[in-house]
Structure formats: structure tokens, C-alpha cells
Design a protein around this motif. Sequence first.
Motif, PDB file in Angstrom:
ATOM      1  N   ARG A 144       0.761  -1.195  -0.017  1.00 18.63           N
ATOM      2  CA  ARG A 144       0.003  -0.037   0.010  1.00 18.63           C
ATOM      3  C   ARG A 144       0.930   1.356   0.018  1.00 18.63           C
ATOM      4  N   ARG A 145       2.182   1.169  -0.152  1.00 19.51           N
ATOM      5  CA  ARG A 145       2.960   2.327   0.163  1.00 19.51           C
ATOM      6  C   ARG A 145       3.058   3.250  -1.342  1.00 19.51           C
ATOM      7  N   PHE A 146       2.773   2.345  -2.397  1.00 18.24           N
ATOM      8  CA  PHE A 146       2.797   3.051  -3.675  1.00 18.24           C
ATOM      9  C   PHE A 146       1.381   2.977  -4.412  1.00 18.24           C
ATOM     10  N   ALA A 147       1.135   4.060  -4.821  1.00 18.23           N
ATOM     11  CA  ALA A 147      -0.346   4.032  -5.536  1.00 18.23           C
ATOM     12  C   ALA A 147      -0.258   3.086  -6.983  1.00 18.23           C
ATOM     13  N   ASP A 148       0.738   3.338  -7.611  1.00 18.97           N
ATOM     14  CA  ASP A 148       0.957   2.729  -9.039  1.00 18.97           C
ATOM     15  C   ASP A 148       2.364   2.906  -9.441  1.00 18.97           C
ATOM     16  N   ASN A 149       2.774   2.482 -10.701  1.00 16.15           N
ATOM     17  CA  ASN A 149       3.927   2.438 -11.076  1.00 16.15           C
ATOM     18  C   ASN A 149       4.682   3.765 -11.262  1.00 16.15           C
ATOM     19  N   TRP A 150       3.877   4.797 -11.417  1.00 21.13           N
ATOM     20  CA  TRP A 150       4.505   5.814 -11.474  1.00 21.13           C
ATOM     21  C   TRP A 150       5.117   6.315 -10.046  1.00 21.13           C
ATOM     22  N   ASP A 151       4.102   6.286  -9.233  1.00 20.78           N
ATOM     23  CA  ASP A 151       4.589   6.479  -7.735  1.00 20.78           C
ATOM     24  C   ASP A 151       5.871   5.704  -7.286  1.00 20.78           C
ATOM     25  N   LEU A 152       5.989   4.346  -7.670  1.00 19.53           N
ATOM     26  CA  LEU A 152       7.017   3.626  -7.473  1.00 19.53           C
ATOM     27  C   LEU A 152       8.302   4.095  -8.217  1.00 19.53           C
ATOM     28  N   SER A 153       8.180   4.199  -9.627  1.00 17.05           N
ATOM     29  CA  SER A 153       9.329   4.973 -10.130  1.00 17.05           C
ATOM     30  C   SER A 153       9.809   6.001  -9.751  1.00 17.05           C
ATOM     31  N   ALA A 154       8.816   7.038  -9.437  1.00 15.30           N
ATOM     32  CA  ALA A 154       9.163   8.401  -8.735  1.00 15.30           C
ATOM     33  C   ALA A 154      10.033   8.015  -7.459  1.00 15.30           C
ATOM     34  N   GLN A 155       9.705   7.317  -6.516  1.00 15.09           N
ATOM     35  CA  GLN A 155      10.102   7.136  -5.288  1.00 15.09           C
ATOM     36  C   GLN A 155      11.638   6.510  -5.511  1.00 15.09           C
ATOM     37  N   ARG A 156      11.865   5.613  -6.336  1.00 11.05           N
ATOM     38  CA  ARG A 156      13.094   4.939  -6.634  1.00 11.05           C
ATOM     39  C   ARG A 156      14.099   6.161  -7.308  1.00 11.05           C
ATOM     40  N   ALA A 157      13.495   7.026  -8.183  1.00  9.56           N
ATOM     41  CA  ALA A 157      14.415   7.870  -8.601  1.00  9.56           C
ATOM     42  C   ALA A 157      14.906   8.842  -7.502  1.00  9.56           C
ATOM     43  N   LEU A 158      14.016   9.174  -6.429  1.00  8.31           N
ATOM     44  CA  LEU A 158      14.402  10.052  -5.315  1.00  8.31           C
ATOM     45  C   LEU A 158      15.203   9.602  -4.489  1.00  8.31           C
ATOM     46  N   THR A 159      14.954   8.180  -4.318  1.00  6.74           N
ATOM     47  CA  THR A 159      15.957   7.599  -3.424  1.00  6.74           C
ATOM     48  C   THR A 159      17.385   7.412  -3.859  1.00  6.74           C
ATOM     49  N   VAL A 160      17.571   7.237  -5.349  1.00  7.33           N
ATOM     50  CA  VAL A 160      19.073   7.100  -5.653  1.00  7.33           C
ATOM     51  C   VAL A 160      19.373   8.565  -5.883  1.00  7.33           C
ATOM     52  N   THR A 161      18.433   9.749  -6.259  1.00  8.14           N
ATOM     53  CA  THR A 161      18.804  10.985  -6.049  1.00  8.14           C
ATOM     54  C   THR A 161      19.630  11.452  -4.802  1.00  8.14           C
ATOM     55  N   ARG A 162      18.720  11.031  -3.840  1.00  8.56           N
ATOM     56  CA  ARG A 162      19.222  11.573  -2.346  1.00  8.56           C
ATOM     57  C   ARG A 162      20.502  10.537  -1.916  1.00  8.56           C
ATOM     58  N   ALA A 163      20.831   9.701  -2.276  1.00  7.92           N
ATOM     59  CA  ALA A 163      21.959   8.717  -2.306  1.00  7.92           C
ATOM     60  C   ALA A 163      23.032   9.289  -2.733  1.00  7.92           C
ATOM     61  N   LEU A 164      22.834   9.765  -3.980  1.00  4.29           N
ATOM     62  CA  LEU A 164      24.170  10.363  -4.778  1.00  4.29           C
ATOM     63  C   LEU A 164      24.402  11.540  -4.200  1.00  4.29           C
ATOM     64  N   ILE A 165      23.626  12.574  -3.490  1.00  3.83           N
ATOM     65  CA  ILE A 165      23.841  13.515  -2.703  1.00  3.83           C
ATOM     66  C   ILE A 165      24.656  13.500  -1.550  1.00  3.83           C
ATOM     67  N   GLU A 166      24.144  12.438  -0.891  1.00  2.00           N
ATOM     68  CA  GLU A 166      24.776  12.077   0.255  1.00  2.00           C
ATOM     69  C   GLU A 166      26.299  11.570   0.096  1.00  2.00           C
ATOM     70  N   GLU A 167      26.552  11.207  -0.951  1.00  2.00           N
ATOM     71  CA  GLU A 167      27.711  10.541  -1.281  1.00  2.00           C
ATOM     72  C   GLU A 167      28.612  11.767  -2.121  1.00  2.00           C
ATOM     73  N   GLY A 168      28.156  12.902  -2.130  1.00  2.00           N
ATOM     74  CA  GLY A 168      28.880  13.863  -2.690  1.00  2.00           C
ATOM     75  C   GLY A 168      28.514  14.813  -3.918  1.00  2.00           C
ATOM     76  N   VAL A 169      27.656  14.300  -4.657  1.00  2.00           N
ATOM     77  CA  VAL A 169      26.895  14.897  -5.878  1.00  2.00           C
ATOM     78  C   VAL A 169      26.022  16.085  -5.333  1.00  2.00           C
ATOM     79  N   PRO A 170      26.581  17.235  -5.808  1.00  2.00           N
ATOM     80  CA  PRO A 170      25.986  18.790  -5.221  1.00  2.00           C
ATOM     81  C   PRO A 170      24.419  18.477  -5.570  1.00  2.00           C
ATOM     82  N   SER A 171      23.695  18.900  -4.706  1.00  2.00           N
ATOM     83  CA  SER A 171      22.094  18.804  -4.795  1.00  2.00           C
ATOM     84  C   SER A 171      21.796  19.771  -6.059  1.00  2.00           C
TER      85      SER A 171
END
Length: 217
Positions: A144-171
Motif C-alpha cells: 500500500r506504500r505506492f499508488a501505482d508504477n508512476w509512484d514507485l518509479s518516482a520514489q526509486r528515482a528520489l531514493t537514488v538522487t538522495r543517495a548520490l547527494i549523500e555521497e557527494g554529488v551537489p544537490s
Amino acid sequence: MDELHGSDGAIEQAAPAWGVFGDLMSGLLGAFVLILVGVLGVQLELATTLEAEVHKRRIEEQRREALERALAVPLASGRVTLNDGRIGISGSVLFALNSAELQPEGRQVLQSLAPPLAAYLATRDELLMVSGFTDDRPVLDTNRRFADNWDLSAQRALTVTRALIEEGVPSTAVFAAAFGSEQPVASNDDAEGRARNRRVEMAPVPRSAQTVARQDG
């Protein structure tokens, strides 16, 4: 006298004929000049277009080579691909099925990518677009965390984006985008194809692309 007068009449009749012929030749010459100018104009336009296309391809090739050099180590590991300037990571490496939580192996891959990506972006007027994709199967009813595949793909993209920022890529140099099940790279009719479609891609884009993405959103 009549004979002389007749000769004069012939001369008078011939004069207008030569005048018409001269006008005709002048008209033909003018038309030829116009055609020549038109042909030269088209050739010049084609040459300019060709030169611009060659320059564009040269820039793209230099960009691709620079990206390949920057990502030489991650690419050698076999867990990252680079096609047409798009950095691809299999969804199974980053996430479990129907999850947006990074797996340990996925975290390691992003840790290896962040430094060279940050160095690459620091030398160019570009942004890194992180795009999430899924297969065409609906999100599980039990999830129930994700409404549909759009929501799932968006959350995955955000997770990767945040991880890259944590590892030194400028926000300021990275943003996320979601595509859901759109733009598959394989058939969704079998498990292997669906696994290929569940992926995250990263691609450097001109900074103006972020403005366009925000307007579309």
C-alpha cells in the motif's frame, strides 16, 4: 527609288525583330541568374546545416568519451552500463521487487558512481537527470506504500538522487524524473524482459532541461 524604298522597309522590319530577340535573351539571362542564385542559396543552407550537425555530433562524441573516462572503474565492474550517454543500473541491483529501499549492493554501486559523476559535472554546464522505470505489472495489492508504477518509479528515482547527494554529488546538479512503465527497453511478456525494464538511468543533460522538466511537471 521603289527598290531602295523596299530595302529600307526590310531593314525597318528586321530592327524590331532583333529588339524582341534581345529582350528575350535578357529575360532568359535574368531567369538563369535567379535560378543560379537560388541554387547557391540552397547549397549554402545545406552546407550550414551539415556543418552544424557535424559540430553537434562532435560535441556529443566528446561528451560520451569524457563520461566513459570518468566512469571507467564502475563500468569495469559490470554492474553499470553506458549507452548513448545514459548510465543504466538494473533495478534488481538497487531495489527488491516493489520496493524503493536501497539494497546494500545498490548502495555500493552508487558510492562508486558519485565521485566520478561529481567530478564530471563540476567541469560542465550540465545536470544529472535520475530517471526511474518499472515494468508494466501493477504494484502488488499487498503493498500500500505506492499508488501505482508512476509512484514507485518516482520514489526509486528520489531514493537514488538522495543517495548520490549523500555521497557527494551537489544537490544543485541533480534532479529526479519518473517514467513508470513507459519507455520499456524490452518486452514485458516474459520475466527477463520485465527485469530489464525495472531500472534506473542517469544522464547528463543541459541545465535548460531542468527548466523544461519543471514546466512540464
